[in-house]
Design a protein around this motif. Structure first.
Motif, short mmCIF file in Angstrom:
data_model
loop_
_atom_site.label_atom_id
_atom_site.label_comp_id
_atom_site.label_asym_id
_atom_site.label_seq_id
_atom_site.Cartn_x
_atom_site.Cartn_y
_atom_site.Cartn_z
N GLU A 45 0.83 -1.20 0.00
CA GLU A 45 0.00 0.00 0.00
C GLU A 45 0.87 1.25 0.00
N GLY A 46 0.55 2.19 -0.87
CA GLY A 46 1.24 3.47 -0.87
C GLY A 46 2.69 3.44 -1.29
N ASN A 47 3.10 2.35 -1.91
CA ASN A 47 4.51 2.24 -2.32
C ASN A 47 4.82 3.33 -3.34
N VAL A 48 5.95 3.98 -3.15
CA VAL A 48 6.36 5.03 -4.07
C VAL A 48 7.26 4.46 -5.15
N SER A 49 7.34 5.16 -6.25
CA SER A 49 8.25 4.76 -7.32
C SER A 49 9.25 5.87 -7.56
N GLY A 50 10.23 5.57 -8.35
CA GLY A 50 11.24 6.56 -8.69
C GLY A 50 12.43 5.89 -9.35
N GLY A 51 13.18 6.65 -10.09
CA GLY A 51 14.35 6.10 -10.76
C GLY A 51 13.99 4.92 -11.65
N CYS A 52 14.68 3.81 -11.45
CA CYS A 52 14.44 2.60 -12.24
C CYS A 52 13.14 1.89 -11.85
N ASN A 53 12.60 2.21 -10.68
CA ASN A 53 11.36 1.58 -10.19
C ASN A 53 10.16 2.32 -10.78
N THR A 55 7.29 0.84 -11.55
CA THR A 55 6.05 0.12 -11.26
C THR A 55 5.64 0.18 -9.79
N ALA A 56 6.41 0.89 -8.97
CA ALA A 56 6.14 0.99 -7.53
C ALA A 56 6.09 -0.39 -6.88
N ARG A 57 7.08 -1.23 -7.21
CA ARG A 57 7.14 -2.58 -6.65
C ARG A 57 8.54 -2.85 -6.10
N PHE A 58 8.66 -3.95 -5.36
CA PHE A 58 9.93 -4.44 -4.85
C PHE A 58 10.16 -5.83 -5.41
N ALA A 59 11.43 -6.26 -5.46
CA ALA A 59 11.73 -7.60 -5.97
C ALA A 59 12.93 -8.19 -5.23
N ILE A 60 12.93 -9.52 -5.17
CA ILE A 60 14.07 -10.27 -4.67
C ILE A 60 14.22 -11.49 -5.57
N ASP A 61 15.46 -11.89 -5.83
CA ASP A 61 15.65 -13.06 -6.70
C ASP A 61 16.33 -14.20 -5.95
N SER A 62 16.30 -15.36 -6.57
CA SER A 62 16.75 -16.59 -5.93
C SER A 62 18.26 -16.66 -5.72
N VAL A 86 9.67 -3.30 4.73
CA VAL A 86 10.55 -3.69 3.64
C VAL A 86 11.80 -2.80 3.70
N ALA A 87 12.95 -3.43 3.84
CA ALA A 87 14.22 -2.71 3.71
C ALA A 87 14.68 -2.92 2.29
N TYR A 88 14.96 -1.83 1.59
CA TYR A 88 15.29 -1.95 0.17
C TYR A 88 16.35 -0.93 -0.23
N THR A 89 16.95 -1.21 -1.36
CA THR A 89 17.87 -0.25 -1.96
C THR A 89 17.22 0.27 -3.24
N GLU A 90 17.51 1.48 -3.59
CA GLU A 90 16.92 2.08 -4.79
C GLU A 90 17.72 1.70 -6.03
N ASN A 97 12.42 -3.23 -13.23
CA ASN A 97 11.62 -2.06 -12.86
C ASN A 97 11.04 -2.14 -11.44
N ALA A 98 11.81 -2.75 -10.53
CA ALA A 98 11.38 -2.85 -9.13
C ALA A 98 12.61 -2.73 -8.23
N TRP A 99 12.47 -1.98 -7.14
CA TRP A 99 13.60 -1.81 -6.22
C TRP A 99 13.95 -3.13 -5.55
N ASP A 100 15.21 -3.28 -5.21
CA ASP A 100 15.74 -4.53 -4.64
C ASP A 100 15.45 -4.63 -3.15
N ILE A 101 14.84 -5.75 -2.75
CA ILE A 101 14.58 -6.02 -1.33
C ILE A 101 15.88 -6.48 -0.69
N ALA A 102 16.23 -5.84 0.43
CA ALA A 102 17.37 -6.29 1.23
C ALA A 102 16.87 -7.35 2.23
N TYR A 103 15.76 -7.03 2.91
CA TYR A 103 15.12 -7.97 3.83
C TYR A 103 13.76 -7.42 4.22
#
Length: 111
Positions: A45-53, A55-62, A86-90, A97-103
């Motif tokens: 809810e209310g996630n902001v976007s900016g820069g490469c993001n 779509t206003a989403r976060f992502a983590i990969d395997s 959500v702790a993330y880096t921009e 098109n989604a910011w990286d989830i740290a944890y």
């Protein structure tokens, strides 16, 4: 002078990887893949976007050691409608098109 330059480099490197936090309920998630990795994309809810993001989403990969636990925490929080932190880096290294989830943190715990 050499020590000063090394110290400044370390400071700027840490600032470039600075983590930002956002707290909210999850509105949806998408299990996906990109090339040879699983990717888990989440929107809150209310996630902001900016820069490469864009779509206003976060992502983590395997490739991340804690991928499975983060994915499980997000799915559990979604079902129970518990807010997450959500702790993330921009940066968008895990999905274009989604910011990286740290944890993530779930429940009343210091993150």
């Amino acid at each position: 002078m050499k020590k000063f330059l090394i110290l400044m480099c370390l400071i700027f490197c840490n600032l470039a990887n600075a983590q930002t936090f956002q707290t909210a309920k999850i509105t949806g998630f998408v299990p996906s893949h990109l090339q040879d990795k699983e990717v888990f994309i989440v929107k809150i809810e209310g996630n902001v976007s900016g820069g490469c993001n864009t779509t206003a989403r976060f992502a983590i990969d395997s490739s991340q050691l804690h991928f499975k636990s983060v994915r499980a925490a997000i799915m559990t929080a979604f079902v129970s409608q518990t807010p997450i932190i959500v702790a993330y880096t921009e940066t968008c290294n895990m999905f274009p098109n989604a910011w990286d989830i740290a944890y993530v943190c779930v429940g009343p715990i210091n993150c």
